[in-house]
Scaffold this motif. Structure first.
Motif, PDB file in Angstrom:
ATOM      1  N   UNK A  53       0.838  -1.201   0.000  1.00  0.00           N
ATOM      2  CA  UNK A  53       0.000   0.000   0.000  1.00  0.00           C
ATOM      3  C   UNK A  53       0.872   1.249   0.000  1.00  0.00           C
ATOM      4  N   UNK A  54       0.271   2.353  -0.401  1.00  0.00           N
ATOM      5  CA  UNK A  54       1.000   3.606  -0.578  1.00  0.00           C
ATOM      6  C   UNK A  54       1.172   4.348   0.751  1.00  0.00           C
ATOM      7  N   UNK A  55       2.431   4.586   1.120  1.00  0.00           N
ATOM      8  CA  UNK A  55       2.759   5.400   2.290  1.00  0.00           C
ATOM      9  C   UNK A  55       2.683   6.880   1.920  1.00  0.00           C
ATOM     10  N   UNK A  56       3.157   7.208   0.705  1.00  0.00           N
ATOM     11  CA  UNK A  56       3.090   8.584   0.208  1.00  0.00           C
ATOM     12  C   UNK A  56       3.260   8.574  -1.299  1.00  0.00           C
ATOM     13  N   UNK A  57       2.442   9.395  -1.962  1.00  0.00           N
ATOM     14  CA  UNK A  57       2.541   9.567  -3.406  1.00  0.00           C
ATOM     15  C   UNK A  57       2.296  11.033  -3.718  1.00  0.00           C
ATOM     16  N   UNK A  58       2.967  11.542  -4.743  1.00  0.00           N
ATOM     17  CA  UNK A  58       2.723  12.923  -5.149  1.00  0.00           C
ATOM     18  C   UNK A  58       2.696  13.012  -6.668  1.00  0.00           C
ATOM     19  N   UNK A  59       1.748  13.822  -7.152  1.00  0.00           N
ATOM     20  CA  UNK A  59       1.569  14.045  -8.573  1.00  0.00           C
ATOM     21  C   UNK A  59       1.560  15.548  -8.823  1.00  0.00           C
ATOM     22  N   UNK A  60       2.561  16.062  -9.546  1.00  0.00           N
ATOM     23  CA  UNK A  60       2.554  17.490  -9.860  1.00  0.00           C
ATOM     24  C   UNK A  60       1.346  17.843 -10.742  1.00  0.00           C
ATOM     25  N   UNK A  61       0.619  18.861 -10.325  1.00  0.00           N
ATOM     26  CA  UNK A  61      -0.538  19.334 -11.080  1.00  0.00           C
ATOM     27  C   UNK A  61      -0.155  20.592 -11.856  1.00  0.00           C
ATOM     28  N   UNK A  62       0.734  21.385 -11.270  1.00  0.00           N
ATOM     29  CA  UNK A  62       1.278  22.578 -11.916  1.00  0.00           C
ATOM     30  C   UNK A  62       2.655  22.824 -11.318  1.00  0.00           C
ATOM     31  N   UNK A  63       3.319  23.922 -11.709  1.00  0.00           N
ATOM     32  CA  UNK A  63       4.621  24.251 -11.121  1.00  0.00           C
ATOM     33  C   UNK A  63       4.497  24.481  -9.616  1.00  0.00           C
ATOM     34  N   UNK A  64       3.363  24.963  -9.171  1.00  0.00           N
ATOM     35  CA  UNK A  64       3.192  25.342  -7.776  1.00  0.00           C
ATOM     36  C   UNK A  64       2.432  24.317  -6.933  1.00  0.00           C
ATOM     37  N   UNK A  65       1.762  23.348  -7.562  1.00  0.00           N
ATOM     38  CA  UNK A  65       0.829  22.496  -6.830  1.00  0.00           C
ATOM     39  C   UNK A  65       1.118  21.015  -7.023  1.00  0.00           C
ATOM     40  N   UNK A  66       1.097  20.279  -5.914  1.00  0.00           N
ATOM     41  CA  UNK A  66       1.180  18.821  -5.918  1.00  0.00           C
ATOM     42  C   UNK A  66      -0.117  18.266  -5.345  1.00  0.00           C
ATOM     43  N   UNK A  67      -0.626  17.212  -5.938  1.00  0.00           N
ATOM     44  CA  UNK A  67      -1.695  16.434  -5.332  1.00  0.00           C
ATOM     45  C   UNK A  67      -0.993  15.283  -4.631  1.00  0.00           C
ATOM     46  N   UNK A  68      -1.233  15.136  -3.330  1.00  0.00           N
ATOM     47  CA  UNK A  68      -0.524  14.126  -2.551  1.00  0.00           C
ATOM     48  C   UNK A  68      -1.524  13.214  -1.862  1.00  0.00           C
ATOM     49  N   UNK A  69      -1.083  12.002  -1.509  1.00  0.00           N
ATOM     50  CA  UNK A  69      -1.976  11.080  -0.839  1.00  0.00           C
ATOM     51  C   UNK A  69      -1.267   9.885  -0.256  1.00  0.00           C
ATOM     52  N   UNK A  70      -2.071   9.053   0.442  1.00  0.00           N
ATOM     53  CA  UNK A  70      -1.570   7.823   1.045  1.00  0.00           C
ATOM     54  C   UNK A  70      -2.736   6.918   1.412  1.00  0.00           C
ATOM     55  N   UNK A  71      -2.406   5.644   1.637  1.00  0.00           N
ATOM     56  CA  UNK A  71      -3.366   4.711   2.215  1.00  0.00           C
ATOM     57  C   UNK A  71      -3.232   4.779   3.727  1.00  0.00           C
ATOM     58  N   UNK A  72      -4.344   4.637   4.424  1.00  0.00           N
ATOM     59  CA  UNK A  72      -4.306   4.574   5.880  1.00  0.00           C
ATOM     60  C   UNK A  72      -4.732   3.182   6.306  1.00  0.00           C
TER      61      UNK A  72
END
Length: 145
Positions: A53-72
């Motif tokens: 499972x994902x502890x941390x993931x990040x996807x750049x949406x723009x130069x200034x913004x990341x969409x981040x997430x994880x499984x709990x």
């Protein structure tokens, strides 16, 4: 200058969700970490979660913004429900700024994870403010100036 990003928690389908978001927004994942990659001495709750499972993931949406997430999972899963599974992640430029913001936001609220140095190279903490908003405060020791 501080950077604010959305952080979404999932109950086991983070990778599926982020592959969907990647198909919508495009780009490549900036980081993917799995629970199996954590050092054994870290928080015990992580060992109750499937290592894939994902502890941390990040996807750049723009130069200034990341969409981040994880499984709990483990003890945190019972507190994660649709609607409260989004946190505001604020990344700052110094340990001092992280402390100041963390202390300010946590006044009258609840500290969920004390602000401390982590194995991934950040000074990091989590809290719920007095209005019920979930925050993550982070200073990355390895950030480029």
């Amino acid at each position: 200058m501080a950077q604010i990003n959305p952080y979404i928690n999932f109950k086991g389908n983070c990778e599926e969700a982020f592959n969907f978001y990647k198909s919508v927004f495009g780009g490549e994942f900036a980081f993917i970490g799995r629970y199996k990659d954590m050092p054994p001495s870290e928080n015990g709750h992580a060992h109750e979660i499937d290592g894939e499972k994902i502890m941390h993931i990040s996807l750049p949406i723009s130069k200034e913004t990341l969409l981040m997430g994880s499984d709990v999972g483990g003890e945190w899963a019972e507190y994660t429900i649709d609607g409260n599974n989004i946190q505001i992640s604020i990344n700052v430029d110094s340990e001092n700024e992280a402390t100041q913001i963390f202390n300010g936001l946590s006044a009258g609220g609840r500290i969920n994870m004390a602000l401390e140095k982590t194995f991934w190279g950040s000074f990091f903490g989590m809290l719920t403010d007095k209005f019920g908003i979930n925050w993550m405060v982070s200073y990355d020791y390895n950030q480029q100036k």
